[in-house]
Design a protein around this motif. Structure first.
Motif, PDB file in Angstrom:
ATOM      1  N   ARG A 131      41.090 -30.843  34.036  1.00 29.89           N
ATOM      2  CA  ARG A 131      40.001 -30.936  35.000  1.00 29.89           C
ATOM      3  C   ARG A 131      38.673 -30.676  34.283  1.00 29.89           C
ATOM      4  O   ARG A 131      38.523 -29.641  33.629  1.00 29.89           O
ATOM      5  N   PRO A 132      37.706 -31.581  34.396  1.00 25.35           N
ATOM      6  CA  PRO A 132      36.401 -31.352  33.768  1.00 25.35           C
ATOM      7  C   PRO A 132      35.771 -30.025  34.170  1.00 25.35           C
ATOM      8  O   PRO A 132      35.144 -29.353  33.341  1.00 25.35           O
ATOM      9  N   ARG A 133      35.962 -29.612  35.419  1.00 21.73           N
ATOM     10  CA  ARG A 133      35.376 -28.347  35.866  1.00 21.73           C
ATOM     11  C   ARG A 133      35.984 -27.164  35.099  1.00 21.73           C
ATOM     12  O   ARG A 133      35.266 -26.216  34.754  1.00 21.73           O
ATOM     13  N   GLU A 134      37.253 -27.196  34.828  1.00 19.02           N
ATOM     14  CA  GLU A 134      37.877 -26.100  34.085  1.00 19.02           C
ATOM     15  C   GLU A 134      37.405 -26.080  32.634  1.00 19.02           C
ATOM     16  O   GLU A 134      37.163 -25.011  32.054  1.00 19.02           O
ATOM     17  N   LEU A 135      37.272 -27.259  32.036  1.00 19.48           N
ATOM     18  CA  LEU A 135      36.787 -27.321  30.666  1.00 19.48           C
ATOM     19  C   LEU A 135      35.354 -26.798  30.583  1.00 19.48           C
ATOM     20  O   LEU A 135      35.012 -26.019  29.685  1.00 19.48           O
ATOM     21  N   SER A 136      34.520 -27.189  31.529  1.00 16.75           N
ATOM     22  CA  SER A 136      33.146 -26.673  31.574  1.00 16.75           C
ATOM     23  C   SER A 136      33.130 -25.162  31.755  1.00 16.75           C
ATOM     24  O   SER A 136      32.360 -24.447  31.112  1.00 16.75           O
ATOM     25  N   SER A 137      34.005 -24.673  32.648  1.00 16.45           N
ATOM     26  CA  SER A 137      34.064 -23.238  32.915  1.00 16.45           C
ATOM     27  C   SER A 137      34.409 -22.463  31.651  1.00 16.45           C
ATOM     28  O   SER A 137      33.830 -21.405  31.371  1.00 16.45           O
ATOM     29  N   PHE A 138      35.356 -22.982  30.864  1.00 19.12           N
ATOM     30  CA  PHE A 138      35.735 -22.306  29.631  1.00 19.12           C
ATOM     31  C   PHE A 138      34.563 -22.294  28.653  1.00 19.12           C
ATOM     32  O   PHE A 138      34.282 -21.275  28.014  1.00 19.12           O
ATOM     33  N   ILE A 139      33.875 -23.423  28.529  1.00 24.96           N
ATOM     34  CA  ILE A 139      32.749 -23.513  27.592  1.00 24.96           C
ATOM     35  C   ILE A 139      31.635 -22.552  28.004  1.00 24.96           C
ATOM     36  O   ILE A 139      31.020 -21.890  27.160  1.00 24.96           O
ATOM     37  N   PHE A 140      31.357 -22.454  29.307  1.00 23.39           N
ATOM     38  CA  PHE A 140      30.368 -21.487  29.795  1.00 23.39           C
ATOM     39  C   PHE A 140      30.781 -20.061  29.443  1.00 23.39           C
ATOM     40  O   PHE A 140      29.968 -19.249  29.000  1.00 23.39           O
ATOM     41  N   ALA A 141      32.078 -19.757  29.663  1.00 22.63           N
ATOM     42  CA  ALA A 141      32.561 -18.396  29.407  1.00 22.63           C
ATOM     43  C   ALA A 141      32.466 -18.050  27.917  1.00 22.63           C
ATOM     44  O   ALA A 141      32.213 -16.903  27.549  1.00 22.63           O
ATOM     45  N   ALA A 142      32.675 -19.051  27.054  1.00 23.98           N
ATOM     46  CA  ALA A 142      32.598 -18.797  25.616  1.00 23.98           C
ATOM     47  C   ALA A 142      31.187 -18.426  25.188  1.00 23.98           C
ATOM     48  O   ALA A 142      30.992 -17.597  24.289  1.00 23.98           O
ATOM     49  N   ALA A 143      30.190 -19.031  25.810  1.00 25.58           N
ATOM     50  CA  ALA A 143      28.778 -18.692  25.569  1.00 25.58           C
ATOM     51  C   ALA A 143      28.407 -18.682  24.083  1.00 25.58           C
ATOM     52  O   ALA A 143      27.725 -17.781  23.605  1.00 25.58           O
ATOM     53  N   GLY A 144      28.897 -19.677  23.358  1.00 29.53           N
ATOM     54  CA  GLY A 144      28.531 -19.788  21.953  1.00 29.53           C
ATOM     55  C   GLY A 144      29.325 -18.931  21.006  1.00 29.53           C
ATOM     56  O   GLY A 144      29.004 -18.849  19.823  1.00 29.53           O
ATOM     57  N   ARG A 145      30.395 -18.290  21.499  1.00 27.08           N
ATOM     58  CA  ARG A 145      31.240 -17.463  20.636  1.00 27.08           C
ATOM     59  C   ARG A 145      32.495 -18.243  20.216  1.00 27.08           C
ATOM     60  O   ARG A 145      32.951 -19.129  20.924  1.00 27.08           O
ATOM     61  N   ARG A 146      33.049 -17.901  19.072  1.00 25.30           N
ATOM     62  CA  ARG A 146      34.285 -18.551  18.616  1.00 25.30           C
ATOM     63  C   ARG A 146      35.430 -18.091  19.521  1.00 25.30           C
ATOM     64  O   ARG A 146      35.761 -16.903  19.573  1.00 25.30           O
ATOM     65  N   SER A 147      36.036 -19.037  20.231  1.00 20.97           N
ATOM     66  CA  SER A 147      36.964 -18.687  21.307  1.00 20.97           C
ATOM     67  C   SER A 147      38.147 -19.649  21.326  1.00 20.97           C
ATOM     68  O   SER A 147      38.062 -20.782  20.847  1.00 20.97           O
ATOM     69  N   ILE A 148      39.243 -19.183  21.925  1.00 23.93           N
ATOM     70  CA  ILE A 148      40.409 -20.052  22.095  1.00 23.93           C
ATOM     71  C   ILE A 148      40.908 -20.000  23.536  1.00 23.93           C
ATOM     72  O   ILE A 148      40.733 -19.008  24.246  1.00 23.93           O
ATOM     73  N   CYS A 149      41.529 -21.115  23.934  1.00 25.31           N
ATOM     74  CA  CYS A 149      42.319 -21.156  25.166  1.00 25.31           C
ATOM     75  C   CYS A 149      43.771 -21.302  24.742  1.00 25.31           C
ATOM     76  O   CYS A 149      44.100 -22.198  23.951  1.00 25.31           O
ATOM     77  N   VAL A 150      44.637 -20.440  25.246  1.00 23.69           N
ATOM     78  CA  VAL A 150      46.048 -20.488  24.854  1.00 23.69           C
ATOM     79  C   VAL A 150      46.842 -21.343  25.831  1.00 23.69           C
ATOM     80  O   VAL A 150      46.434 -21.570  26.969  1.00 23.69           O
ATOM     81  N   ASP A 151      47.989 -21.829  25.374  1.00 24.36           N
ATOM     82  CA  ASP A 151      48.851 -22.626  26.235  1.00 24.36           C
ATOM     83  C   ASP A 151      49.607 -21.732  27.213  1.00 24.36           C
ATOM     84  O   ASP A 151      49.447 -20.505  27.215  1.00 24.36           O
TER      85      ASP A 151
END
Length: 317
Positions: A131-151
């Motif tokens: 979902r584009p909204r979920e991908l955007s939400s993750f990018i917002f939450a990362a806020a420019g930090r090195r981050s991962i989403c796990v399976d």
């Protein structure tokens, strides 16, 4: 008509992400999924069409995400290249030696050549429910930090984001989540089920079907449903059902036959069989056949439990 999915805020330009999506040659991709597109037969044409459908839905969702500025697909497969280019993605068909992580670094450098200070991400190509909204939400939450989403298993990585202006440093492979965390990435807390749902097996495919897949994958699933009794089952799962059909009238097969055929204990086999006999998994199976196989499976598991309890009782005396 505007929907909640289509109305998404666009982040500040310095927080937008350039995504690299690696895709194997279709003939080599998703071998554990073989058979899920054609009732367990494992035909190459059906398999390739399913894998390409998942890639197309993943790329489409990424392109529709306001927080994503560019999408670059790294692949040497000409069919993949043509398909994602039609969607609007850029393609890099030259891959260095060294496997997946080298290809991701290669793509990241191509995206950021002469463009310092940007954020780059590496995302899997098998997220057909994304979902584009979920991908955007993750990018917002990362806020420019090195981050991962796990399976879903919390061992793999579906998305890695670099810190703003820094290199990607991919560590994909076995237990990549641990490798990325050990290298300094942070694990974000949030609800992103479609971003966590990659597809490696037929069971994964059934999971994303229930989440709601993109139109390309949905079309392949519909074709499977209309043409095959055993839909979205890989070759291994179909073999289990066929074995059960053959041996149910004779007690379900001996312990030795089950181990030789599938390499697992009888209890593990019958527990897996019970999962496969769910109407959600095998809706076209007749009620009579389903019930007879279920009775046998539960009975054999009960026998296994009883034997184990007797053994433990003797061992503790």
């Amino acid at each position: 008509m505007l929907t909640a999915e289509s109305v998404q805020p666009r982040p500040a330009e310095d927080l937008q992400v350039d995504l690299v999506i690696p895709v194997k040659a279709l003939s080599e991709a998703k071998t554990r999924l073989l058979g899920a597109a054609d009732g367990g037969k494992g035909g190459a044409t059906w398999h390739k069409s399913l894998v390409l459908a998942m890639v197309n839905d993943t790329v489409t969702a990424a392109l529709q995400t306001p927080a994503v500025r560019h999408v670059l697909v790294v692949t040497r497969d000409p069919d993949v290249a043509k398909s994602v280019q039609r969607l609007g993605a850029a393609v890099l068909q030259t891959e260095p030696g060294g496997g997946l992580n080298a290809a991701l670094d290669h793509g990241a450098k191509a995206l950021h050549a002469g463009k310092p200070g940007r954020i780059v991400g590496a995302m899997l190509a098998d997220l057909p429910a994304l979902r584009p909204r979920e991908l955007s939400s993750f990018i917002f939450a990362a806020a420019g930090r090195r981050s991962i989403c796990v399976d879903r298993a919390e061992t793999g990585t579906t998305l890695l984001l670099s810190a703003r202006g820094e290199s990607l440093q991919p560590r994909f492979g076995n237990r990549s989540a641990r490798a990325h965390l050990s290298s300094g990435a942070i694990l974000l807390a949030g609800h992103w089920p479609s971003l966590r749902s990659d597809v490696d097996t037929a069971s994964d495919l059934r999971t994303v079907r229930d989440l709601g897949v993109g139109k390309c994958t949905a079309a392949r699933i519909a074709a499977c449903q209309s043409n095959h009794e055993l839909m979205m089952l890989d070759k291994h799962e179909v073999a289990m059902l066929r074995f059960a059909r053959q041996w149910t009238p004779f007690g379900g097969g001996s312990d030795e036959e089950i181990f030789v055929e599938f390499g697992i204990t009888p209890r593990a086999y019958f527990e897996r069989l019970i999962e496969l006999l769910s109407p959600d998994v095998t809706p076209k199976l007749s009620t009579i056949r389903r019930e007879s196989m279920l009775r046998l499976a539960y009975g054999r598991i009960a026998e296994e439990v009883e034997l184990w309890q007797k053994y433990r009782g003797r061992a503790t005396r």
